[in-house]
Enzyme design. Structure first.
Site, PDB file in Angstrom:
ATOM      1  N   GLU A   1      34.776  45.224  43.560  1.00  0.00           N
ATOM      2  CA  GLU A   1      33.641  45.091  42.645  1.00  0.00           C
ATOM      3  C   GLU A   1      32.971  43.734  42.805  1.00  0.00           C
ATOM      4  OE1 GLU A   1      36.741  47.795  40.700  1.00  0.00           O
ATOM      5  OE2 GLU A   1      36.778  45.945  41.869  1.00  0.00           O
TER       6      GLU A   1
ATOM      7  N   CYS B   1      42.028  41.707  50.393  1.00  0.00           N
ATOM      8  CA  CYS B   1      42.547  41.873  49.037  1.00  0.00           C
ATOM      9  C   CYS B   1      42.976  40.490  48.538  1.00  0.00           C
ATOM     10  CB  CYS B   1      43.735  42.831  49.036  1.00  0.00           C
ATOM     11  SG  CYS B   1      44.561  42.931  47.426  1.00  0.00           S
TER      12      CYS B   1
ATOM     13  N   ASP C   1      40.453  44.997  53.511  1.00  0.00           N
ATOM     14  CA  ASP C   1      39.744  46.070  52.816  1.00  0.00           C
ATOM     15  C   ASP C   1      38.499  46.396  53.627  1.00  0.00           C
ATOM     16  OD1 ASP C   1      41.408  46.419  50.554  1.00  0.00           O
ATOM     17  OD2 ASP C   1      40.529  44.662  49.597  1.00  0.00           O
TER      18      ASP C   1
ATOM     19  N   ILE D   1      14.748  39.445  53.787  1.00  0.00           N
ATOM     20  CA  ILE D   1      16.024  38.872  54.216  1.00  0.00           C
ATOM     21  C   ILE D   1      16.030  38.856  55.738  1.00  0.00           C
ATOM     22  CG2 ILE D   1      18.502  39.356  54.397  1.00  0.00           C
ATOM     23  CD1 ILE D   1      17.708  38.076  51.774  1.00  0.00           C
ATOM     24  N   GLU D   2      16.336  37.705  56.309  1.00  0.00           N
ATOM     25  CA  GLU D   2      16.435  37.599  57.770  1.00  0.00           C
ATOM     26  C   GLU D   2      17.759  38.255  58.175  1.00  0.00           C
ATOM     27  OE1 GLU D   2      17.295  37.028  61.378  1.00  0.00           O
ATOM     28  OE2 GLU D   2      18.413  35.532  60.202  1.00  0.00           O
ATOM     29  N   SER D   3      17.676  39.263  59.037  1.00  0.00           N
ATOM     30  CA  SER D   3      18.827  40.142  59.272  1.00  0.00           C
ATOM     31  C   SER D   3      20.005  39.470  59.981  1.00  0.00           C
ATOM     32  CB  SER D   3      18.402  41.403  60.027  1.00  0.00           C
ATOM     33  OG  SER D   3      17.847  41.079  61.267  1.00  0.00           O
TER      34      SER D   3
END
Length: 151
Positions: free
Chosen positions: A91, A49, A56, A71-73
């Site tokens: 958000e 937070c 969070d 995307i390379e994991s």
């Protein structure tokens, strides 16, 4: 085999101190002529937070239709881990992750669902996508039920 230009895969890498310092990497998509959906799920995502510094927690579901790049994991795992000491609202975290993936991988389409656990008694779910899904793309439900607590 295509030469991969990655710096983290196969290496011992310490997570970055912040998302802005983390390196998200891509690799060539050998099936770039096909429209399909790939899904990453991070059921234990954490950030802080920005006001209280308290942790969070979220369950993230990232769906994308790759174009020329994947995307390379491992780099994604390290990128997500970099949020553990990063203060940001739910958000902002969710949309920031989606936008970073779009910037790096340039997918045909992407959506991200951030299912955040309650803070102050209120669960927050955040959804972002790049636009309509490509025609004919099978997009399954993200499979995360609304938070019900004990009810």
């Amino acid at each position: 085999m295509t030469e991969l230009h990655v710096t983290q895969l196969g290496q011992v890498v310490e997570p970055a101190a912040s998302p802005d310092q983390a390196v998200l990497e891509r690799v060539p998509n050998p099936q770039s002529d096909v429209t399909y959906l790939a899904r990453f799920v991070a059921p234990e995502f954490t950030s802080l937070c920005p006001v209280t510094g308290q942790p969070d927690f979220a369950h993230l579901v990232i769906d994308y239709a790759p174009g020329d790049w994947l995307i390379e994991s491992k780099s994604l795992k390290l990128y997500l881990t970099s949020f553990r000491s990063h203060g940001s609202f739910h958000e902002d975290c969710t949309v920031k992750i989606g936008r970073k993936i779009v910037e790096i991988a340039q997918p045909r389409w992407l959506r991200i669902g951030g299912y955040w656990y309650p803070r102050g008694g209120i669960p927050i779910d955040v959804f972002w996508q790049t636009g309509p899904a490509p025609e004919g793309l099978w997009v399954p439900d993200q499979g995360v039920a609304p938070y019900r607590g004990r009810g």
